[in-house]
Design a protein around this motif. Structure first.
Motif, PDB file in Angstrom:
ATOM      1  N   UNK A  77     -17.681   7.329  20.067  1.00 30.08           N
ATOM      2  CA  UNK A  77     -17.576   5.860  20.116  1.00 30.08           C
ATOM      3  C   UNK A  77     -17.760   5.338  21.531  1.00 30.08           C
ATOM      4  N   UNK A  78     -17.149   6.034  22.516  1.00 30.32           N
ATOM      5  CA  UNK A  78     -17.273   5.599  23.903  1.00 30.32           C
ATOM      6  C   UNK A  78     -18.706   5.750  24.400  1.00 30.32           C
ATOM      7  N   UNK A  79     -19.385   6.787  23.946  1.00 34.58           N
ATOM      8  CA  UNK A  79     -20.788   6.975  24.329  1.00 34.58           C
ATOM      9  C   UNK A  79     -21.643   5.817  23.791  1.00 34.58           C
ATOM     10  N   UNK A  80     -21.384   5.431  22.543  1.00 36.37           N
ATOM     11  CA  UNK A  80     -22.124   4.302  21.963  1.00 36.37           C
ATOM     12  C   UNK A  80     -21.831   3.007  22.712  1.00 36.37           C
ATOM     13  N   UNK A  81     -20.572   2.838  23.103  1.00 36.83           N
ATOM     14  CA  UNK A  81     -20.200   1.627  23.834  1.00 36.83           C
ATOM     15  C   UNK A  81     -20.919   1.560  25.181  1.00 36.83           C
ATOM     16  N   UNK A  82     -21.004   2.699  25.863  1.00 35.36           N
ATOM     17  CA  UNK A  82     -21.695   2.735  27.153  1.00 35.36           C
ATOM     18  C   UNK A  82     -23.188   2.460  26.992  1.00 35.36           C
ATOM     19  N   UNK A  83     -23.782   3.006  25.934  1.00 36.47           N
ATOM     20  CA  UNK A  83     -25.194   2.735  25.665  1.00 36.47           C
ATOM     21  C   UNK A  83     -25.419   1.259  25.383  1.00 36.47           C
ATOM     22  N   UNK A  84     -24.490   0.646  24.637  1.00 35.88           N
ATOM     23  CA  UNK A  84     -24.609  -0.784  24.336  1.00 35.88           C
ATOM     24  C   UNK A  84     -24.494  -1.611  25.606  1.00 35.88           C
ATOM     25  N   UNK A  85     -23.525  -1.260  26.465  1.00 37.18           N
ATOM     26  CA  UNK A  85     -23.340  -2.008  27.710  1.00 37.18           C
ATOM     27  C   UNK A  85     -24.554  -1.870  28.631  1.00 37.18           C
ATOM     28  N   UNK A  86     -25.266  -0.756  28.534  1.00 38.97           N
ATOM     29  CA  UNK A  86     -26.464  -0.570  29.357  1.00 38.97           C
ATOM     30  C   UNK A  86     -27.603  -1.486  28.908  1.00 38.97           C
ATOM     31  N   UNK A  87     -27.616  -1.824  27.605  1.00 40.94           N
ATOM     32  CA  UNK A  87     -28.696  -2.644  27.042  1.00 40.94           C
ATOM     33  C   UNK A  87     -28.307  -4.110  26.956  1.00 40.94           C
ATOM     34  N   UNK A  88     -27.014  -4.394  26.781  1.00 38.04           N
ATOM     35  CA  UNK A  88     -26.565  -5.759  26.505  1.00 38.04           C
ATOM     36  C   UNK A  88     -27.045  -6.726  27.591  1.00 38.04           C
ATOM     37  N   UNK A  89     -27.385  -7.908  27.174  1.00 43.68           N
ATOM     38  CA  UNK A  89     -27.838  -8.934  28.109  1.00 43.68           C
ATOM     39  C   UNK A  89     -28.818  -9.896  27.484  1.00 43.68           C
ATOM     40  N   UNK A  90     -30.048  -9.454  27.188  1.00 41.94           N
ATOM     41  CA  UNK A  90     -31.053 -10.386  26.668  1.00 41.94           C
ATOM     42  C   UNK A  90     -30.622 -11.123  25.400  1.00 41.94           C
ATOM     43  N   UNK A  91     -30.060 -10.394  24.426  1.00 42.68           N
ATOM     44  CA  UNK A  91     -29.660 -11.028  23.172  1.00 42.68           C
ATOM     45  C   UNK A  91     -28.529 -12.017  23.345  1.00 42.68           C
ATOM     46  N   UNK A 121     -29.049  -8.642  38.988  1.00 47.68           N
ATOM     47  CA  UNK A 121     -28.057  -9.574  39.519  1.00 47.68           C
ATOM     48  C   UNK A 121     -28.082 -10.895  38.755  1.00 47.68           C
ATOM     49  N   UNK A 122     -29.283 -11.387  38.466  1.00 47.15           N
ATOM     50  CA  UNK A 122     -29.401 -12.643  37.720  1.00 47.15           C
ATOM     51  C   UNK A 122     -28.835 -12.490  36.318  1.00 47.15           C
ATOM     52  N   UNK A 123     -29.075 -11.344  35.699  1.00 50.20           N
ATOM     53  CA  UNK A 123     -28.551 -11.114  34.353  1.00 50.20           C
ATOM     54  C   UNK A 123     -27.022 -11.122  34.349  1.00 50.20           C
ATOM     55  N   UNK A 124     -26.407 -10.539  35.374  1.00 52.77           N
ATOM     56  CA  UNK A 124     -24.940 -10.544  35.459  1.00 52.77           C
ATOM     57  C   UNK A 124     -24.400 -11.965  35.587  1.00 52.77           C
ATOM     58  N   UNK A 125     -25.084 -12.788  36.370  1.00 49.03           N
ATOM     59  CA  UNK A 125     -24.656 -14.188  36.518  1.00 49.03           C
ATOM     60  C   UNK A 125     -24.812 -14.925  35.202  1.00 49.03           C
ATOM     61  N   UNK A 160     -24.674 -13.616  32.214  1.00 51.73           N
ATOM     62  CA  UNK A 160     -23.619 -13.147  31.309  1.00 51.73           C
ATOM     63  C   UNK A 160     -22.285 -13.801  31.646  1.00 51.73           C
ATOM     64  N   UNK A 161     -22.026 -13.994  32.941  1.00 54.43           N
ATOM     65  CA  UNK A 161     -20.797 -14.698  33.343  1.00 54.43           C
ATOM     66  C   UNK A 161     -20.818 -16.137  32.841  1.00 54.43           C
ATOM     67  N   UNK A 162     -22.005 -16.760  32.861  1.00 53.14           N
ATOM     68  CA  UNK A 162     -22.127 -18.129  32.346  1.00 53.14           C
ATOM     69  C   UNK A 162     -21.821 -18.181  30.857  1.00 53.14           C
ATOM     70  N   UNK A 163     -22.169 -17.112  30.125  1.00 56.93           N
ATOM     71  CA  UNK A 163     -21.835 -17.056  28.703  1.00 56.93           C
ATOM     72  C   UNK A 163     -20.319 -17.097  28.487  1.00 56.93           C
ATOM     73  N   UNK A 164     -19.586 -16.419  29.357  1.00 56.00           N
ATOM     74  CA  UNK A 164     -18.121 -16.384  29.246  1.00 56.00           C
ATOM     75  C   UNK A 164     -17.531 -17.779  29.465  1.00 56.00           C
TER      76      UNK A 164
END
Length: 463
Positions: free
Chosen positions: A47-61, A185-189, A191-195
């Motif tokens: 489960x943790x491996x899947x979570x890490x893989x998801x966090x590596x891809x998460x952003x565009x959607x 860096x822009x993607x992280x910003x 994602x923060x805006x989404x929060x």
């Protein structure tokens, strides 16, 4: 004998004192917990491996779905709550499905082909249709960018700041963000805006809504055949799915270099984004339904007026949080919309595109981005600029452009020579085509009414 026995006594004492020493350093009750944690770690490794893989891809959607809650969208959601209370909440469930289905196809194409949407359209259908498609995109998105800066102006006026100060500062900020930042860096910003959209959740709770009635209207559809209700329903669906989303989403997956083996994580990213987007819409409608509709304030022009109206009804903090959410949404969209358009044009014309490129490597891309920000902000700074009409016309433009883009997407995603075994399944194809046809019909109705009958329905933007 005594000499020989001395080491034995010492050894015996050492052995006896060992448990005491271990007890002092690590209490005995820690050991069972350590074993349980070790067992839990082994059980959850997959489960943790899947979570890490998801966090590596998460952003565009997540980013693409949530940025759709822009100034125009928030205005429509606010009007839906003010005019009809909780009655339209049921529509959020099919809207979530429609949003996921359409975005998932673009995510899949980006992951499988490694190419952007306009790039694929140019390669598969030729330069001429691509040229007219990107020309329409440029015109429509220019109106959308101006609408976002209108949202900046409206939100900051609530805080007592003139648009002649807030709009130039916002334009410079979003320009520097993309021009000087890297894609990661822009993607992280972003994602923060989404929060920060959670400010609408706080506003809804401060409004003290009837949660039981809201839940009932969410799961049980209530249809009214009057023109205003049907038109607002059409506007809700039309503002949820915008054509620029597809181009930006696919380009973002390509730029992030998401591989085909990571498709499950990309699909999960789109699903999370679609659901989180609709959750925010849910709380925006609830907030205005519990305050404006409940007190008879059913006619509002835009989200800025909704924020101002919330102050005497739900308290200062509810109004300020709502205004802050509008500012965040407007800045967020003002950053991404020019990016999407620049990607569309550069990919369609064969130019270099992407945030990870330097200005010298992609001068057309950055020049387009800069030009759209400058023009969009300048329009809002015109004295007595028709902000309301800009908002309406941008939505009308989305409605005209959307059916064409959807048809291109469905034709491409079903090409086996492009997608291999990743083409739509028969069931998914039925859902996708039904969604596309429904979106086409609804958006064409919105376009017709907005152009020819906008003054006949109270509460419609532009009426």
């Amino acid at each position: 004998m005594a000499v020989l026995g001395e080491p034995q006594e010492t050894k015996h004492e050492t052995e006896n004192s060992a448990p005491v020493t271990r007890w002092k350093i690590i209490p005995g009750w820690v050991e069972p917990w350590r074993e349980r944690l070790s067992e839990w770690g082994k059980a959850t490794r997959s489960w943790r491996r899947r979570a890490l893989l998801f966090l590596a891809v998460v952003g565009p959607g997540v980013i693409t779905s949530n940025v759709d809650n822009d100034a125009g969208g928030i205005s429509v959601y606010s009007q839906a709550g003010a005019m009809y209370g909780y009655a339209l909440l049921w529509s959020l469930i099919p809207m979530t499905i429609a949003l996921y289905v359409t975005e998932e196809m673009c995510a899949r194409m980006g992951v499988v082909t490694g190419k952007g949407l306009s790039d694929l359209i140019r390669e598969e259908f030729g330069f001429r249709p691509t040229f007219f498609l990107i020309l329409a995109g440029l015109v429509v998105d220019m109106g959308n960018v101006a609408a976002e800066f209108a949202g900046v102006a409206a939100s900051m006026q609530i805080f007592g700041i003139s648009k002649y100060i807030s709009v130039p500062i916002a334009a410079i900020a979003v320009w520097i963000l993309v021009l000087r930042g890297t894609a990661r860096a822009v993607e992280k910003i972003f994602l923060a805006a989404c929060v920060l959209y959670l400010s609408y959740v706080a506003s809804a709770f401060l409004a003290k809504p009837d949660w039981l009635l809201a839940a009932k209207n969410t799961v049980i559809p209530t249809m009214h055949l009057d023109g205003g209700y049907l038109l607002m329903l059409t506007a809700l669906v039309g503002t949820t799915i915008a054509p620029w989303q597809f181009f930006y989403l696919q380009a973002a997956f390509v730029e992030k270099r998401v591989a085909r083996r990571q498709y499950p994580q990309a699909r999960a990213d789109v699903l999370v984004g679609s659901i989180s987007c609709m959750v925010i819409v849910f709380f925006i409608i609830i907030c205005t339904a519990a305050t404006l509709h409940a007190t008879g304030h059913t006619k509002i022009v835009d989200a800025g007026e909704a924020a101002q109206s919330l102050v005497p009804l739900a308290g200062k903090w509810a109004g300020l949080l709502f205004a802050f959410g509008l500012l965040n949404a407007s800045l967020f969209a003002a950053s991404i919309l020019p990016l999407s358009t620049s990607h569309v044009i550069c990919e369609g014309m064969g130019f270099e595109a992407g945030i990870d490129h330097k200005f010298n490597d992609a001068p057309i891309f950055y020049s387009l981005y800069t030009g759209m920000i400058v023009v969009g902000a300048a329009v809002i700074l015109i004295p007595r600029a028709p902000l309301e009409k800009i908002l309406v016309l941008s939505q009308v433009g989305n409605g005209v452009w959307l059916p064409v883009v959807l048809i291109f997407i469905l034709l491409l995603v079903n090409r086996r020579d492009l997608m291999g075994d990743m083409v739509n399944t028969r069931t998914f194809n039925v859902v996708a085509w039904v969604t596309a046809v429904a979106m086409i019909v609804l958006t064409l109705v919105l376009v017709y009414v907005s152009i020819f009958r906008s003054g006949s329905v109270p509460g419609l933007p532009g009426s």
